[in-house]
Design a protein around this motif. Structure first.
Motif, PDB file in Angstrom:
ATOM      1  N   SER A 219      24.206  83.448 107.366  1.00 18.74           N
ATOM      2  CA  SER A 219      23.146  84.454 107.438  1.00 18.74           C
ATOM      3  C   SER A 219      21.949  84.066 106.577  1.00 18.74           C
ATOM      4  CB  SER A 219      23.686  85.812 106.996  1.00 18.74           C
ATOM      5  OG  SER A 219      24.731  86.229 107.839  1.00 18.74           O
ATOM      6  N   LEU A 220      22.210  83.584 105.370  1.00 15.94           N
ATOM      7  CA  LEU A 220      21.109  83.171 104.501  1.00 15.94           C
ATOM      8  C   LEU A 220      20.334  82.009 105.109  1.00 15.94           C
ATOM      9  CD1 LEU A 220      22.908  83.420 101.043  1.00 15.94           C
ATOM     10  CD2 LEU A 220      21.082  84.918 101.888  1.00 15.94           C
ATOM     11  N   ASP A 221      21.053  81.066 105.723  1.00 14.41           N
ATOM     12  CA  ASP A 221      20.380  79.929 106.359  1.00 14.41           C
ATOM     13  C   ASP A 221      19.495  80.375 107.515  1.00 14.41           C
ATOM     14  OD1 ASP A 221      21.583  78.201 104.605  1.00 14.41           O
ATOM     15  OD2 ASP A 221      23.153  77.555 105.981  1.00 14.41           O
ATOM     16  N   ALA A 222      19.928  81.429 108.221  1.00 13.04           N
ATOM     17  CA  ALA A 222      19.170  81.897 109.383  1.00 13.04           C
ATOM     18  C   ALA A 222      17.979  82.766 108.995  1.00 13.04           C
ATOM     19  CB  ALA A 222      20.088  82.675 110.319  1.00 13.04           C
ATOM     20  N   GLU A 312      36.817  83.618 114.935  1.00 12.28           N
ATOM     21  CA  GLU A 312      35.380  83.688 115.198  1.00 12.28           C
ATOM     22  C   GLU A 312      34.622  83.495 113.892  1.00 12.28           C
ATOM     23  OE1 GLU A 312      34.366  87.578 116.574  1.00 12.28           O
ATOM     24  OE2 GLU A 312      35.433  88.585 114.935  1.00 12.28           O
ATOM     25  N   LEU A 313      33.334  83.195 113.992  1.00 15.29           N
ATOM     26  CA  LEU A 313      32.492  83.085 112.815  1.00 15.29           C
ATOM     27  C   LEU A 313      32.281  84.464 112.193  1.00 15.29           C
ATOM     28  CD1 LEU A 313      29.775  80.614 114.157  1.00 15.29           C
ATOM     29  CD2 LEU A 313      31.607  80.092 112.539  1.00 15.29           C
ATOM     30  N   PHE A 314      32.152  84.480 110.877  1.00 10.99           N
ATOM     31  CA  PHE A 314      31.925  85.747 110.183  1.00 10.99           C
ATOM     32  C   PHE A 314      30.490  86.211 110.417  1.00 10.99           C
ATOM     33  CE2 PHE A 314      30.698  88.435 106.653  1.00 10.99           C
ATOM     34  CZ  PHE A 314      31.792  89.276 106.527  1.00 10.99           C
ATOM     35  N   ARG A 315      30.331  87.530 110.587  1.00  7.03           N
ATOM     36  CA  ARG A 315      28.987  88.106 110.673  1.00  7.03           C
ATOM     37  C   ARG A 315      28.905  89.351 109.806  1.00  7.03           C
ATOM     38  NH1 ARG A 315      27.907  92.435 113.982  1.00  7.03           N
ATOM     39  NH2 ARG A 315      29.718  93.361 114.999  1.00  7.03           N
ATOM     40  N   PRO A 316      28.012  89.385 108.833  1.00  5.10           N
ATOM     41  CA  PRO A 316      27.792  90.637 108.107  1.00  5.10           C
ATOM     42  C   PRO A 316      27.334  91.717 109.082  1.00  5.10           C
ATOM     43  CG  PRO A 316      26.756  88.796 106.983  1.00  5.10           C
ATOM     44  CD  PRO A 316      27.184  88.295 108.322  1.00  5.10           C
ATOM     45  N   GLY A 349      21.709  89.404 117.590  1.00  5.09           N
ATOM     46  CA  GLY A 349      21.355  88.009 117.816  1.00  5.09           C
ATOM     47  C   GLY A 349      21.846  87.152 116.665  1.00  5.09           C
ATOM     48  N   HIS A 350      21.481  85.872 116.665  1.00  3.97           N
ATOM     49  CA  HIS A 350      21.876  84.954 115.600  1.00  3.97           C
ATOM     50  C   HIS A 350      21.338  85.472 114.270  1.00  3.97           C
ATOM     51  CE1 HIS A 350      22.933  81.224 113.626  1.00  3.97           C
ATOM     52  NE2 HIS A 350      21.712  81.121 113.172  1.00  3.97           N
ATOM     53  N   PRO A 351      22.121  85.537 113.198  1.00  2.00           N
ATOM     54  CA  PRO A 351      23.512  85.101 113.041  1.00  2.00           C
ATOM     55  C   PRO A 351      24.512  86.248 113.148  1.00  2.00           C
ATOM     56  CG  PRO A 351      22.581  85.511 110.893  1.00  2.00           C
ATOM     57  CD  PRO A 351      21.521  85.895 111.890  1.00  2.00           C
ATOM     58  N   PHE A 352      24.154  87.330 113.846  1.00  2.00           N
ATOM     59  CA  PHE A 352      25.008  88.516 113.887  1.00  2.00           C
ATOM     60  C   PHE A 352      25.759  88.662 115.202  1.00  2.00           C
ATOM     61  CE2 PHE A 352      21.331  89.420 111.128  1.00  2.00           C
ATOM     62  CZ  PHE A 352      21.993  89.589 109.935  1.00  2.00           C
ATOM     63  N   GLN A 353      25.648  87.658 116.061  1.00  2.00           N
ATOM     64  CA  GLN A 353      26.330  87.786 117.349  1.00  2.00           C
ATOM     65  C   GLN A 353      27.809  87.494 117.200  1.00  2.00           C
ATOM     66  OE1 GLN A 353      24.676  85.159 116.355  1.00  2.00           O
ATOM     67  NE2 GLN A 353      25.180  83.311 117.488  1.00  2.00           N
TER      68      GLN A 353
END
Length: 353
Positions: A219-222, A312-316, A349-353
């Motif tokens: 998330s920080l990178d995005a 799956e990838l983690f999403r806040p 959307g990215h990074p929350f998908q």
């Protein structure tokens, strides 16, 4: 401990309860199923945010009016109900009856859209709102002016300071048996990410490796610029050794009773993290899953059963991120408002998908 009683007639409306911090997922929606209670049995929290109807569309609200109610960025509607609701688990409420004409909901239960839906069984005064619809954490929210607090006869230790490390309660595991990330972790990460963005001052942030990198790194990178200058974040709190050098940002535990963030020595900016989540980030190793026979040495860990791994990838949680950011005055800074508007315009959307 305390009990809460009706201001109209004095009838007791709760079991004995002790105060804790309001969970960060109090305003979090999740999935399309019935969720468990927001509060642990025997506890209560006070929600300092305005809550409930009447609802004022953002387009009709003045800036000073919104900021007075604690909103510093656009939301769909402003809740114009009073702040200070007392929140308990449904099982800890006593002596109330439903108000039938206010029992609306979206699907499986009550969502409180029309205001208080519980009345005192003794005098009929409106006292609380029960919430138990799908996707909502179950709770009973007492109207501030309808109840008053009495000390209960059962004494409990005063929970202040950090004499007891938060590590004694490890909280929910990050990954459930199905391999899905815990919604409690997604909500806690969304709240912490909002504070991380604020203290980043718009610069790139480097977080510790391991689980913390899974939780915050993508998330920080995005959301933040890549490359130098870079701010360094590190975990800090009870039970951890002092770092060799002072980090720019300290990820610290939020006290589960008082809600206060642990204060590290030095001048680091701090980011509060839910105590159970912080503990698993700071002390990632689990204890033995089953009793060991034969005197297994300290520090030796068994691998049966294997710990669950996410599929799956983690999403806040983006709703918690937006909810938290909208209530931080720093969101009025142009660079942070741009991030807020970007996420609000595409929350999955990215990074929350």
């Amino acid at each position: 401990m305390a009990v809460f009683a009706c201001t109209g007639c004095g009838a007791v409306l709760t079991a004995p309860v002790s105060r804790v911090a309001l969970p960060v997922h109090a305003h979090h929606r999740h999935g399309h199923t019935l969720l468990p209670p927001l509060m642990e049995p025997g506890t209560y929290a006070v929600d300092q945010e305005p809550s409930g109807p009447p609802w004022l569309p953002w387009s009709e609200a003045r800036t000073d009016e919104a900021e007075t109610r604690g909103f510093f960025a656009p939301v769909d509607v402003l809740p114009m109900g009073p702040p200070g609701e007392v929140v308990v688990a449904p099982g800890d409420s006593r002596g109330t009856v439903l108000i039938p004409e206010r029992c609306d909901g979206c699907c499986m239960g009550l969502d409180g859209r029309d205001g208080p839906n519980l009345a005192c069984a003794q005098c009929g005064q409106e006292v609380a709102t029960r919430i138990d619809d799908c996707s909502l954490w179950q709770a009973v929210r007492f109207v501030p002016h309808a109840v008053h607090r009495h000390s209960a006869a059962v004494p409990v230790p005063c929970a202040t300071g950090w004499a007891t490390p938060p590590g004694q309660s490890r909280g929910a595991p990050p990954v459930g048996p199905s391999g899905a990330w815990s919604p409690l972790w997604e909500a806690a990460a969304g709240a912490a990410l909002a504070h991380l963005l604020v203290v980043s001052a718009g610069m790139s942030v480097e977080v510790p490796g391991g689980l913390a990198a899974h939780i915050f790194g993508r998330s920080l990178d995005a959301l933040l610029p890549k490359g130098p200058p870079v701010k360094r974040a590190a975990l800090a709190g009870p039970g951890l050794p002092a770092p060799d050098s002072t980090p720019d940002i300290a990820l610290v535990p939020r006290h589960p009773q008082t809600g206060e963030a642990w204060r590290p020595p030095g001048t680091s900016d701090t980011v509060p993290v839910e105590a159970g989540v912080w503990t698993r980030l700071a002390f990632p190793r689990e204890g033995l899953p089953v009793p060991a026979a034969g005197g297994m040495p300290d520090g030796v860990f068994r691998d049966d059963p294997l710990p669950p791994h996410p599929w799956e990838l983690f999403r806040p949680d983006p709703e918690v991120l937006l909810h938290t950011l909208a209530r931080l005055p720093a969101v009025r800074q142009p660079w942070l408002r741009e991030i807020y508007d970007r996420v609000r315009g595409n929350p999955y959307g990215h990074p929350f998908q």
